[in-house]
Design a protein around this motif. Structure first.
Motif, mmCIF file in Angstrom:
data_model
loop_
_atom_site.group_PDB
_atom_site.id
_atom_site.type_symbol
_atom_site.label_atom_id
_atom_site.label_comp_id
_atom_site.label_asym_id
_atom_site.label_seq_id
_atom_site.Cartn_x
_atom_site.Cartn_y
_atom_site.Cartn_z
ATOM 1 N N PRO A 15 0.820 -1.224 0.000
ATOM 2 C CA PRO A 15 0.000 0.000 0.000
ATOM 3 C C PRO A 15 0.853 1.274 0.000
ATOM 4 C CG PRO A 15 -0.783 -1.520 1.678
ATOM 5 C CD PRO A 15 0.505 -2.072 1.153
ATOM 6 N N SER A 18 2.137 1.844 -3.496
ATOM 7 C CA SER A 18 1.049 2.354 -4.322
ATOM 8 C C SER A 18 0.825 3.841 -4.057
ATOM 9 C CB SER A 18 -0.235 1.569 -4.058
ATOM 10 O OG SER A 18 -1.294 2.065 -4.845
ATOM 11 N N ARG A 45 -1.034 0.367 -8.141
ATOM 12 C CA ARG A 45 -2.403 0.381 -7.610
ATOM 13 C C ARG A 45 -3.033 -1.007 -7.786
ATOM 14 N NH1 ARG A 45 -4.261 4.659 -10.232
ATOM 15 N NH2 ARG A 45 -5.366 3.530 -11.839
ATOM 16 N N GLN A 46 -2.783 -1.626 -8.939
ATOM 17 C CA GLN A 46 -3.321 -2.951 -9.210
ATOM 18 C C GLN A 46 -2.726 -3.984 -8.246
ATOM 19 O OE1 GLN A 46 -2.432 -4.382 -13.166
ATOM 20 N NE2 GLN A 46 -4.397 -5.426 -13.288
ATOM 21 N N ARG A 49 -4.274 -3.575 -4.837
ATOM 22 C CA ARG A 49 -5.660 -4.046 -4.835
ATOM 23 C C ARG A 49 -5.716 -5.574 -4.820
ATOM 24 N NH1 ARG A 49 -9.154 -1.590 -9.372
ATOM 25 N NH2 ARG A 49 -8.556 0.259 -8.249
ATOM 26 N N TRP A 50 -4.875 -6.217 -5.635
ATOM 27 C CA TRP A 50 -4.846 -7.693 -5.657
ATOM 28 C C TRP A 50 -4.554 -8.231 -4.268
ATOM 29 C CZ3 TRP A 50 -1.085 -8.678 -10.333
ATOM 30 C CH2 TRP A 50 -1.749 -8.409 -11.527
ATOM 31 N N ARG A 52 -4.832 -6.752 -1.306
ATOM 32 C CA ARG A 52 -5.853 -6.412 -0.317
ATOM 33 C C ARG A 52 -7.096 -7.279 -0.449
ATOM 34 N NH1 ARG A 52 -5.877 -1.400 -1.315
ATOM 35 N NH2 ARG A 52 -7.675 -1.302 -2.693
ATOM 36 N N HIS A 53 -7.514 -7.552 -1.700
ATOM 37 C CA HIS A 53 -8.761 -8.275 -1.920
ATOM 38 C C HIS A 53 -8.580 -9.740 -2.305
ATOM 39 C CE1 HIS A 53 -11.004 -4.589 -1.502
ATOM 40 N NE2 HIS A 53 -10.234 -4.013 -2.401
ATOM 41 N N GLY A 61 -11.242 -4.144 -13.381
ATOM 42 C CA GLY A 61 -12.056 -5.220 -12.819
ATOM 43 C C GLY A 61 -12.791 -6.045 -13.859
#
Length: 148
Positions: A15, A18, A45-46, A49-50, A52-53, A61
């Protein structure tokens, strides 16, 4: 990218990387000695996100890369460094290749336990001094066996 390895360091670094990329327009990996090149802010950023989720999707998406891997039927040579515990660990690489539909998958970990005399990391598997002696000949041999 995910948090399955890398521990707390990765949970903080991704993070933060990012955020730095958003502020500076890129992640200055070369300047920070985190890799050979800077990384685009969209990619950082991608990645964040990967992780984190737990998804493996396009930035918008719209594409699920895990599902898309099932369409891969060509021969695949996957190689990782034994010392890569952050970016592409052997366990994470195995997770990825399990999504492929290819009937011809060669998976190779480059490291001391495999008789290579060196535990390769994420970067030196392709650009380190031992790559020319150990990794590239193995990749070349595989390509030669699969050349039509």
């Amino acid at each position: 990218n995910d948090y399955s390895d890398g521990g707390l360091v990765k949970r903080v670094q991704l993070p933060l990387a990012s955020l730095i990329a958003q502020v500076y327009g890129r992640m200055p990996g070369k300047r920070l000695k985190l890799g050979p090149d800077d990384e685009p802010k969209a990619l950082m950023r991608q990645f964040a996100r990967w992780a984190r989720h737990g998804h493996f999707n396009s930035l918008d998406g719209g594409r699920d890369y895990w599902r898309s891997l099932a369409a891969v039927t060509l021969p695949v040579y996957a190689a990782v460094g034994a010392k890569d515990a952050y970016h592409a660990s052997p366990a994470r690489a195995e997770k990825l290749i399990k999504h492929l539909s290819s009937q011809d998958i060669s998976f190779r970990v480059f490291g001391r336990n495999q008789g290579d005399g060196h535990d390769f990391s994420h970067y030196d598997i392709a650009s380190g001094p031992a790559a020319d002696r150990v990794v590239f000949p193995a990749v070349n041999a595989w390509i030669s066996r699969h050349a039509a």
